[in-house]
Scaffold this active site. Structure first.
Site, PDB file in Angstrom:
ATOM      1  N   CYS A  37       0.896  -1.157   0.000  1.00  0.00           N
ATOM      2  CA  CYS A  37       0.000   0.000   0.000  1.00  0.00           C
ATOM      3  C   CYS A  37       0.930   1.200   0.000  1.00  0.00           C
ATOM      4  O   CYS A  37       1.527   1.516   1.019  1.00  0.00           O
ATOM      5  CB  CYS A  37      -0.922   0.044   1.214  1.00  0.00           C
ATOM      6  SG  CYS A  37      -1.913   1.561   1.208  1.00  0.00           S
ATOM      7  N   CYS A  94      -0.465   4.131   2.480  1.00  0.00           N
ATOM      8  CA  CYS A  94      -0.485   3.966   3.938  1.00  0.00           C
ATOM      9  C   CYS A  94      -0.237   2.510   4.316  1.00  0.00           C
ATOM     10  O   CYS A  94       0.889   2.042   4.244  1.00  0.00           O
ATOM     11  CB  CYS A  94      -1.781   4.498   4.530  1.00  0.00           C
ATOM     12  SG  CYS A  94      -3.284   4.039   3.655  1.00  0.00           S
TER      13      CYS A  94
END
Ligand code: FE
Length: 189
Positions: free
Chosen positions: A92, A95
């Protein structure tokens, strides 16, 4: 960061927005009851059941829910299957989005800036750091998770596992192999 989180939790608790006992219960659930063993069972089922694997490819959310795994951060799950010509890896970049119902809480390195940046720029280098070397001819595909879509890697079934039952197969499926930073283990001789 830890201090900020604690300060935020204190304020929210004082204002009556969150119940610390409920938070503890949630964290305990994802730390002890929900974890990569769930994903391992999904992968093992896919290895032994072609119809299930097909369902997983078409609608991972539903296929995974049929085994009883669903909930937060797993609403839109996509399964990506490794093959001799293609290795899949999940990150990701923004985040720390992660498929909680099948893998539990993300490892610390998954949330690190170093992994998030390098997984995209130099996936082969990241794999080397994890002790994984793939043939040059193997394409590495990196999937960027979002708040909407979470990915689960279906690692290749290791050779020499033809005689193993689902439970024994699940034991070979590591967390990292379902993120794509590792491979499934091989059975003890
Ligand atoms: Fe994220």
């Amino acid at each position: 960061m830890e201090l900020r989180v604690r300060a935020l939790e204190t304020v929210l608790t004082q204002k009556g927005y969150v119940d610390p006992a409920a938070l503890d219960e949630l964290i305990d659930a994802y730390q002890t009851r929900v974890g990569p063993r769930n994903g391992a069972r999904v992968v093992a089922r896919a290895w032994v059941d072609a119809a299930f694997k097909d369902w997983l490819r078409r609608d991972a959310t539903a296929a995974v829910a049929s085994l009883g795994y669903q909930g937060r951060q797993g609403e839109h799950l996509v399964a990506v299957e490794n093959s001799p010509g293609r290795h899949n890896m999940v990150v990701c970049t923004l985040c720390s989005c992660y498929p909680w119902p099948v893998l539990g809480l993300p490892p610390v390195w998954y949330k690190s800036t170093a992994y998030r940046a390098r997984a995209v720029r130099d996936p082969r280098g990241v794999l080397a750091d994890f002790g994984v070397t793939l043939p040059e001819s193997t394409e590495i595909r990196v999937w960027d998770s979002t708040a909407e879509v979470r990915y689960l890697v279906i690692p290749e079934r290791p050779p020499g596992t033809e005689g193993l039952d689902e439970e024994a197969l699940a034991a070979l499926v590591t967390r990292d192999s379902m993120i794509g930073t590792g491979l499934a283990g091989t059975p003890a001789p």
